[in-house]
Design a protein around this motif. Sequence first.
Motif, PDB file in Angstrom:
ATOM      1  N   MET A   1       0.822  -1.187   0.000  1.00 60.37           N
ATOM      2  CA  MET A   1       0.000   0.000   0.000  1.00 60.37           C
ATOM      3  C   MET A   1       0.870   1.257   0.000  1.00 60.37           C
ATOM      4  O   MET A   1       0.563   2.219  -0.694  1.00 60.37           O
ATOM      5  CB  MET A   1      -0.927  -0.029   1.225  1.00 60.37           C
ATOM      6  N   THR A   2       1.942   1.246   0.776  1.00 61.32           N
ATOM      7  CA  THR A   2       2.811   2.422   0.829  1.00 61.32           C
ATOM      8  C   THR A   2       3.432   2.698  -0.536  1.00 61.32           C
ATOM      9  O   THR A   2       3.595   3.863  -0.912  1.00 61.32           O
ATOM     10  CB  THR A   2       3.921   2.276   1.894  1.00 61.32           C
ATOM     11  N   GLU A   3       3.752   1.647  -1.281  1.00 60.48           N
ATOM     12  CA  GLU A   3       4.323   1.835  -2.620  1.00 60.48           C
ATOM     13  C   GLU A   3       3.312   2.475  -3.569  1.00 60.48           C
ATOM     14  O   GLU A   3       3.678   3.323  -4.386  1.00 60.48           O
ATOM     15  CB  GLU A   3       4.805   0.498  -3.185  1.00 60.48           C
ATOM     16  N   MET A   4       2.057   2.069  -3.464  1.00 61.89           N
ATOM     17  CA  MET A   4       1.004   2.640  -4.317  1.00 61.89           C
ATOM     18  C   MET A   4       0.807   4.122  -4.005  1.00 61.89           C
ATOM     19  O   MET A   4       0.672   4.939  -4.915  1.00 61.89           O
ATOM     20  CB  MET A   4      -0.319   1.885  -4.112  1.00 61.89           C
ATOM     21  N   ILE A   5       0.801   4.446  -2.727  1.00 63.10           N
ATOM     22  CA  ILE A   5       0.640   5.847  -2.321  1.00 63.10           C
ATOM     23  C   ILE A   5       1.834   6.668  -2.792  1.00 63.10           C
ATOM     24  O   ILE A   5       1.672   7.758  -3.351  1.00 63.10           O
ATOM     25  CB  ILE A   5       0.448   5.969  -0.790  1.00 63.10           C
ATOM     26  N   ALA A   6       3.034   6.131  -2.599  1.00 62.96           N
ATOM     27  CA  ALA A   6       4.242   6.842  -3.026  1.00 62.96           C
ATOM     28  C   ALA A   6       4.231   7.079  -4.531  1.00 62.96           C
ATOM     29  O   ALA A   6       4.598   8.164  -5.000  1.00 62.96           O
ATOM     30  CB  ALA A   6       5.477   6.059  -2.614  1.00 62.96           C
ATOM     31  N   LEU A   7       3.793   6.099  -5.280  1.00 58.59           N
ATOM     32  CA  LEU A   7       3.712   6.235  -6.742  1.00 58.59           C
ATOM     33  C   LEU A   7       2.700   7.307  -7.131  1.00 58.59           C
ATOM     34  O   LEU A   7       2.969   8.142  -8.003  1.00 58.59           O
ATOM     35  CB  LEU A   7       3.335   4.887  -7.359  1.00 58.59           C
ATOM     36  N   TYR A   8       1.558   7.319  -6.465  1.00 58.65           N
ATOM     37  CA  TYR A   8       0.544   8.341  -6.722  1.00 58.65           C
ATOM     38  C   TYR A   8       1.107   9.730  -6.436  1.00 58.65           C
ATOM     39  O   TYR A   8       0.947  10.655  -7.235  1.00 58.65           O
ATOM     40  CB  TYR A   8      -0.708   8.091  -5.872  1.00 58.65           C
ATOM     41  N   LEU A   9       1.786   9.854  -5.295  1.00 57.98           N
ATOM     42  CA  LEU A   9       2.355  11.150  -4.904  1.00 57.98           C
ATOM     43  C   LEU A   9       3.444  11.612  -5.863  1.00 57.98           C
ATOM     44  O   LEU A   9       3.643  12.807  -6.058  1.00 57.98           O
ATOM     45  CB  LEU A   9       2.909  11.072  -3.479  1.00 57.98           C
ATOM     46  N   GLU A  10       4.129  10.671  -6.449  1.00 61.85           N
ATOM     47  CA  GLU A  10       5.191  11.005  -7.400  1.00 61.85           C
ATOM     48  C   GLU A  10       4.612  11.414  -8.756  1.00 61.85           C
ATOM     49  O   GLU A  10       5.055  12.392  -9.359  1.00 61.85           O
ATOM     50  CB  GLU A  10       6.091   9.777  -7.575  1.00 61.85           C
ATOM     51  N   GLN A  11       3.614  10.686  -9.226  1.00 64.98           N
ATOM     52  CA  GLN A  11       3.115  10.882 -10.591  1.00 64.98           C
ATOM     53  C   GLN A  11       2.052  11.968 -10.727  1.00 64.98           C
ATOM     54  O   GLN A  11       2.033  12.697 -11.721  1.00 64.98           O
ATOM     55  CB  GLN A  11       2.543   9.567 -11.132  1.00 64.98           C
ATOM     56  N   THR A  12       1.176  12.081  -9.760  1.00 62.52           N
ATOM     57  CA  THR A  12       0.013  12.958  -9.920  1.00 62.52           C
ATOM     58  C   THR A  12       0.368  14.430 -10.112  1.00 62.52           C
ATOM     59  O   THR A  12      -0.151  15.055 -11.043  1.00 62.52           O
ATOM     60  CB  THR A  12      -0.972  12.750  -8.758  1.00 62.52           C
ATOM     61  N   PRO A  13       1.235  15.027  -9.295  1.00 64.24           N
ATOM     62  CA  PRO A  13       1.560  16.442  -9.543  1.00 64.24           C
ATOM     63  C   PRO A  13       2.156  16.675 -10.941  1.00 64.24           C
ATOM     64  O   PRO A  13       1.860  17.690 -11.581  1.00 64.24           O
ATOM     65  CB  PRO A  13       2.583  16.767  -8.448  1.00 64.24           C
ATOM     66  N   THR A  14       2.934  15.726 -11.424  1.00 63.58           N
ATOM     67  CA  THR A  14       3.520  15.834 -12.760  1.00 63.58           C
ATOM     68  C   THR A  14       2.434  15.785 -13.830  1.00 63.58           C
ATOM     69  O   THR A  14       2.471  16.554 -14.801  1.00 63.58           O
ATOM     70  CB  THR A  14       4.534  14.685 -12.988  1.00 63.58           C
ATOM     71  N   LEU A  15       1.460  14.906 -13.653  1.00 62.83           N
ATOM     72  CA  LEU A  15       0.374  14.795 -14.627  1.00 62.83           C
ATOM     73  C   LEU A  15      -0.519  16.037 -14.616  1.00 62.83           C
ATOM     74  O   LEU A  15      -0.941  16.516 -15.673  1.00 62.83           O
ATOM     75  CB  LEU A  15      -0.453  13.532 -14.360  1.00 62.83           C
ATOM     76  N   SER A  43      -9.769   5.285  -8.730  1.00 63.51           N
ATOM     77  CA  SER A  43     -10.381   4.160  -8.011  1.00 63.51           C
ATOM     78  C   SER A  43      -9.375   3.490  -7.082  1.00 63.51           C
ATOM     79  O   SER A  43      -9.728   3.074  -5.981  1.00 63.51           O
ATOM     80  CB  SER A  43     -10.974   3.146  -8.994  1.00 63.51           C
ATOM     81  N   ILE A  44      -8.114   3.423  -7.492  1.00 64.31           N
ATOM     82  CA  ILE A  44      -7.085   2.802  -6.660  1.00 64.31           C
ATOM     83  C   ILE A  44      -6.913   3.559  -5.343  1.00 64.31           C
ATOM     84  O   ILE A  44      -6.767   2.965  -4.284  1.00 64.31           O
ATOM     85  CB  ILE A  44      -5.739   2.719  -7.413  1.00 64.31           C
ATOM     86  N   MET A  45      -6.969   4.879  -5.409  1.00 65.49           N
ATOM     87  CA  MET A  45      -6.766   5.708  -4.217  1.00 65.49           C
ATOM     88  C   MET A  45      -8.068   6.033  -3.489  1.00 65.49           C
ATOM     89  O   MET A  45      -8.064   6.739  -2.491  1.00 65.49           O
ATOM     90  CB  MET A  45      -6.067   7.021  -4.597  1.00 65.49           C
ATOM     91  N   GLY A  46      -9.189   5.532  -3.987  1.00 72.74           N
ATOM     92  CA  GLY A  46     -10.466   5.746  -3.315  1.00 72.74           C
ATOM     93  C   GLY A  46     -11.036   7.134  -3.494  1.00 72.74           C
ATOM     94  O   GLY A  46     -11.803   7.608  -2.660  1.00 72.74           O
ATOM     95  N   ILE A  47     -10.669   7.776  -4.587  1.00 66.69           N
ATOM     96  CA  ILE A  47     -11.191   9.116  -4.876  1.00 66.69           C
ATOM     97  C   ILE A  47     -12.541   8.948  -5.574  1.00 66.69           C
ATOM     98  O   ILE A  47     -12.714   8.080  -6.424  1.00 66.69           O
ATOM     99  CB  ILE A  47     -10.192   9.909  -5.750  1.00 66.69           C
ATOM    100  N   HIS A  48     -13.490   9.781  -5.215  1.00 62.55           N
ATOM    101  CA  HIS A  48     -14.868   9.657  -5.698  1.00 62.55           C
ATOM    102  C   HIS A  48     -14.936   9.525  -7.219  1.00 62.55           C
ATOM    103  O   HIS A  48     -14.197  10.184  -7.955  1.00 62.55           O
ATOM    104  CB  HIS A  48     -15.695  10.868  -5.229  1.00 62.55           C
ATOM    105  N   LYS A  49     -15.851   8.699  -7.660  1.00 63.01           N
ATOM    106  CA  LYS A  49     -16.058   8.399  -9.089  1.00 63.01           C
ATOM    107  C   LYS A  49     -16.329   9.664  -9.914  1.00 63.01           C
ATOM    108  O   LYS A  49     -15.994   9.722 -11.090  1.00 63.01           O
ATOM    109  CB  LYS A  49     -17.219   7.409  -9.218  1.00 63.01           C
TER     110      LYS A  49
END
Length: 100
Positions: A1-15, A43-49
């Motif tokens: 789970m920590t790896e998924m969160i870290a990946l989200y935190l790394e990629q999302t601001p760039t996107l 959906s992976i991070m549980g953000i509303h549809k």
Amino acid sequence: MTEMIALYLEQTPTLVSAMKKGLEQKNWESVYAAAHKMIPSFSIMGIHKDYENMARKIQEYSGANKQIDKLPDLILQLEKVCLQACEELKNDLKKMKNEK
């Protein structure tokens, strides 16, 4: 789970930045690509549809080069929710690391 969160935190601001830059430059292909890459993370991070659907609209509009006038507001809304998610996930990640 920590790896998924870290990946989200790394990629999302760039996107998000890529989407905003694409909007400024009227590079709809870039906006499309960034939105496309973001969609699975909601959906992976549980953000509303609703926000996933918003990203799909951005992808659709930029891909078809239609309703371009709606893109600035959609991208701004998506940016706000993604930045909020990043802040919350940073806190969650810290808690997870402290629990180990």
